[in-house]
Design a protein around this motif. Structure first.
Motif, short mmCIF file in Angstrom:
data_model
loop_
_atom_site.label_atom_id
_atom_site.label_comp_id
_atom_site.label_asym_id
_atom_site.label_seq_id
_atom_site.Cartn_x
_atom_site.Cartn_y
_atom_site.Cartn_z
N ALA A 144 0.80 -1.22 0.00
CA ALA A 144 0.00 0.00 0.00
C ALA A 144 0.84 1.27 0.00
CB ALA A 144 -0.93 0.00 1.22
N CYS A 145 2.10 1.19 0.45
CA CYS A 145 2.89 2.42 0.58
C CYS A 145 3.86 2.62 -0.58
CB CYS A 145 3.64 2.43 1.91
SG CYS A 145 5.02 1.28 1.99
N LEU A 146 3.80 1.76 -1.61
CA LEU A 146 4.73 1.89 -2.72
C LEU A 146 4.28 2.95 -3.72
CD1 LEU A 146 5.56 -1.86 -3.46
CD2 LEU A 146 6.89 -0.21 -2.13
N ARG A 147 5.24 3.42 -4.51
CA ARG A 147 4.93 4.35 -5.59
C ARG A 147 4.34 3.57 -6.78
NH1 ARG A 147 10.68 6.88 -6.62
NH2 ARG A 147 11.01 4.65 -6.91
N ALA A 148 3.80 4.31 -7.74
CA ALA A 148 3.09 3.68 -8.85
C ALA A 148 3.98 2.74 -9.65
CB ALA A 148 2.50 4.76 -9.77
N ASN A 149 5.26 3.10 -9.82
CA ASN A 149 6.15 2.29 -10.66
C ASN A 149 6.96 1.26 -9.89
OD1 ASN A 149 5.41 3.61 -13.04
ND2 ASN A 149 6.87 5.27 -12.68
N ASP A 150 6.77 1.18 -8.56
CA ASP A 150 7.49 0.20 -7.76
C ASP A 150 6.75 -1.13 -7.74
OD1 ASP A 150 9.25 2.24 -7.21
OD2 ASP A 150 8.39 2.69 -5.24
N SER A 151 7.48 -2.21 -7.54
CA SER A 151 6.89 -3.55 -7.47
C SER A 151 7.39 -4.25 -6.22
CB SER A 151 7.26 -4.38 -8.71
OG SER A 151 6.83 -3.74 -9.89
N ILE A 152 6.54 -5.14 -5.66
CA ILE A 152 6.92 -5.88 -4.47
C ILE A 152 6.80 -7.37 -4.75
CG2 ILE A 152 4.59 -5.70 -3.49
CD1 ILE A 152 5.95 -5.73 -0.71
N PHE A 153 7.72 -8.15 -4.21
CA PHE A 153 7.76 -9.60 -4.41
C PHE A 153 7.93 -10.26 -3.04
CE2 PHE A 153 9.48 -7.35 -7.99
CZ PHE A 153 8.99 -8.00 -9.12
N ARG A 154 7.35 -11.44 -2.87
CA ARG A 154 7.64 -12.23 -1.67
C ARG A 154 8.61 -13.33 -2.06
NH1 ARG A 154 4.48 -16.64 2.00
NH2 ARG A 154 5.89 -16.49 3.79
#
Length: 761
Positions: free
Chosen positions: A395-405
């Motif tokens: 929820a706190c990332l910027r539009a162009n950022d991605s998160i992976f587990r």
């Protein structure tokens, strides 16, 4: 608590030096009328801080500070002119030289640089927190998102506000002109909690609908103070105050008796900590269907049906392949893309910074203490925590950022559009802030934090393997230096990771190769020099690096889990050695063993302790287990049950390094603690440093009030021995007494009558 009892304090050496310095200054540059005792009007700043100083119902100024000052003024022939104003205004007027003297001002290093203080203190004091009736506030963490009333420019107000900020607790500050107004704000509901000093709270809190919490902090001493132009006045007051305090029947003690015994002290009610939080759940959505074609002509119905069946089979196969691909590239628990997905997307991820000649960053995130949650609350609770953390991070990332587990407790954020290192740090800061509030797991608030390592493309590495290795090394550095923080990769961190893995491997082999040994440092009774026991301190005789101290390898052991077998060996060996001393000594000796928080998480830790006692034959009362003060921050039912079970065995328990972390009287009253150990960082500064001396004496006083014994660590000088003994410290250890010694040498060190002679000097 009973009625207040007034006891005479021995003046600190530091205070004596300060008084002498002030006296010399006054002699060299006497203020007009004060150096020779001639009559002169003294402008005295007073404010409402009963019972130290206040204005009574008839408008007369009263209190301990006024009684003592008027006694001195009569002896000197001074005329006292009282100027009543709010505290903050008095400080400003003092700096402008508009008043000559302030009454009841708490000492701090910052204030000592602005004003001239008496060397003798008027009274000791510390900060306490009161709360509204029925509110679940028992620790600083419980003040999150609450309203806290502070008195403006008060030393305790500033100290507690700083404490909350260090704990990263968000709160709303309500400033008042007096401690009375602060308590009124809580009683009327305008504030949830109020910060006051101990003396004021003891005498006046019972008048308001408030309850005391277990939060105590910032021990200080109250003095008289002037400015540079009234140094002579301050010096003369200091001389009188020293003489008054040296006479048990003087007006000074009569004033204390008068003002501090007017009211009964009301016993506080200790409430358990309860912290509310919220959790977000992640919902996985999936599905699909296909449409059957309409049969157009009766003659082709069978052919159309077969065609539909064939298309359905093709669709089912396609969907199955999509599901397999999804499972291969996405995490089933959180729905986030996984490590394989990141590796697949990496060329696209770096294409933009290559094209624009800019940067990108990967942030490797490790969730702190997930294993503790799994072991104490169960793996279902751990899964719930991971889902909630994943949602907060996303929820706190910027539009162009991605998160992976990446699996387990590990996540990775891929951040594009990094124009400077500061951009990557800003992303990391947002990620850490998103985890500040607790997560509600099965009705229990659970705090999550993270350690983050940052690697920048192309500065640190250009390959996916290299970037991940750099970010991973930086993450481990953040974890080893306090957790709940981020670390930028720098040269040498990978070598540190390799070295750490090497130490972990060799440490696990050290037990099998008999490379571990114990040294013992004597602990003596400061009153008579009697040797009462030793503390067992582990050493590693490493073939490659020689004799290694525990601060070098114990952090590795705690992180890798090797501390569990190593700790069990230390317990067994220390008990074996202690029983040998127990049999040979004219009086029984105890042995103290340090226990890490990781050992307390072991389900059978109590059984391990009991087995060591049974195997050695050592009476349980001769074994003392030392736990770190940090363990009090994570006290849960499992930790409390373990402590009580150890107490039922007959083992003694102590809090190590007391005063360096978070101290709560509520926990000390609830848990079966026997001993507090004053951290060596405070002992090192006494008696010269007033702050350290105040903290040490406050710990001694509070511990004795709770029925606990006190051990001072790190004693290195004879002056420290004298100071601690004079202030009632029970036991001491340190290089001045004896260094930690191997088993054979410690046996030769013991005096024949088990009395340390140097303590009698």
């Amino acid at each position: 608590m009973g009625r207040c009892t007034v006891r005479r304090r021995t003046a600190l050496d530091f205070c004596g030096l300060l008084a002498a310095a002030v006296a010399l200054f006054a002699a060299a540059f006497p203020g007009k009328g004060f150096a020779d005792g001639a009559e002169r009007a003294v402008r005295v700043g007073v404010w409402d801080n009963p019972p130290i100083v206040f204005r009574d119902a008839a408008g007369r100024h009263a209190g301990i500070a006024i009684d003592v000052l008027e006694q001195i003024a009569r002896a000197e022939g001074w005329e006292l002119v009282y100027e009543h104003a709010p505290w903050g205004e008095l400080l400003e007027r003092m700096e402008r030289g508009e008043i000559d003297l302030l009454t009841g001002i708490g000492y701090s290093a910052e204030r000592a640089g602005r004003f001239v203080f008496t060397g003798e203190s008027l009274i000791g004091n510390w900060g306490v927190v009161y709360k509204g009736r029925g509110l679940p506030i028992a620790s600083p963490l419980d003040l999150a998102n609450r309203r806290v009333a502070f008195m403006r420019n008060a030393i305790h107000s500033d100290a507690f506000a700083d404490l909350l900020r260090r704990f990263q607790v968000r709160f709303t500050a309500l400033y008042t002109d007096s401690y009375e107004d602060a308590l009124k704000a809580v009683a009327t509901g305008a504030a949830d909690a109020a910060v006051v000093n101990r003396v004021f709270g003891t005498m006046h809190a019972h008048r308001y609908a408030v309850d005391i919490t277990g939060i105590v902090f910032n021990p200080v001493y109250v003095h008289y103070a002037g400015h540079a132009g009234t140094a002579g006045l301050v010096a003369r007051i200091d001389g009188h105050l020293a003489r008054l305090k040296a006479q048990p029947d003087s007006p000074y003690y009569a004033s204390l008796e008068r003002w501090l015994t007017e009211h009964e002290v009301r016993a506080p009610t200790w409430l358990p900590a309860a912290i509310a939080g919220g959790a977000l759940a992640l919902t996985l959505v999936g599905g699909g269907a296909w449409l059957l074609r309409m049969q157009v002509q009766r003659r082709t119905r069978e052919l159309a049906l077969r065609s539909n069946e064939l298309e359905a089979a093709i669709e089912q196969r396609r969907e199955a392949q999509e599901r397999l691909k999804h499972f291969a590239l996405y995490d089933a628990l959180t729905g986030l893309p996984n490590r394989a997905s990141f590796l697949e997307r990496f060329p696209v991820f770096v294409a933009e910074p290559e094209r624009q000649k800019s940067r990108a960053a990967v942030l490797f995130i490790d969730i702190d203490h997930l294993k503790t949650v799994n072991e104490s609350l169960g793996h279902a609770a751990g899964d719930e925590l991971i889902r909630a953390v994943a949602e907060r991070l996303r929820a706190c990332l910027r539009a162009n950022d991605s998160i992976f587990r990446f699996g387990g407790d590990e996540f990775l954020v891929a951040a594009n559009q990094i124009h400077s290192i500061g951009d990557a740090e800003a992303v990391a800061s947002r990620l850490l802030r998103s985890l500040k509030q607790p997560v509600d797991i099965a009705g229990r608030p659970v705090y999550a934090s993270a350690s983050i390592g940052i690697a920048v493309y192309p500065d640190d590495e250009t390959t996916v393997e290299g970037l991940l290795k750099c970010a991973d090394a930086a993450m481990y550095h953040a974890k080893e230096h306090g957790r709940n923080r981020y670390q930028l990769y720098r040269s040498g961190l990978i070598d540190a990771v390799v070295e750490r893995l090497d130490i972990d491997t060799r440490l696990r082999q050290a037990l099998e190769r008999a490379e571990l040994t114990l040294h013992y440092q004597p602990i003596v009774a400061l009153a008579d020099g009697r040797v009462i026991g030793t503390e067992a301190l582990i050493r590693w005789n490493d073939p490659e690096h020689g004799l290694m101290r525990p601060d070098v390898f114990i952090p590795h052991a705690e992180r890798s889990g090797a501390i569990v077998p190593v700790g069990a060996w230390v317990l067994s060996e220390a008990c074996r050695q202690a029983i040998a001393w127990h049999q040979d000594s004219p009086e029984p000796l105890s042995v103290s063993v340090n226990v890490s928080a990781r050992q307390f998480q072991e389900p059978n830790f109590v059984g391990t302790v009991e087995q060591a006692l049974v195997d050695s034959g050592l009476p349980p009362s001769r074994l003392q287990l030392e736990i770190t003060e940090g363990l009090l921050l994570v006290v849960n039912i499992n930790v409390a049950d373990t402590l009580h079970a150890l107490k039922r065995l007959g083992v003694r328990l102590s809090i190590d390094d007391f005063g360096t972390g978070y101290s709560s009287l509520a926990y000390l009253k609830q848990l079966p603690i026997d001993v507090l150990k004053i951290d060596r960082s405070f002992v090192a500064g006494i008696p010269e440093r007033m702050d350290d001396a105040q903290i040490a004496t406050t710990i001694i006083t509070m511990a004795h009030g709770l029925g606990l014994r006190v051990v001072a660590e790190g004693i290195e000088t004879e002056r420290q021995v004298h100071f601690l003994r004079e202030h009632g410290c029970d036991y001491g250890q340190g290089y001045f007494i004896a260094r930690p010694l191997p088993e054979k040498e410690i046996a030769r060190w013991f005096p024949k009558d088990h009395h340390w002679r140097a303590a009698q000097n």
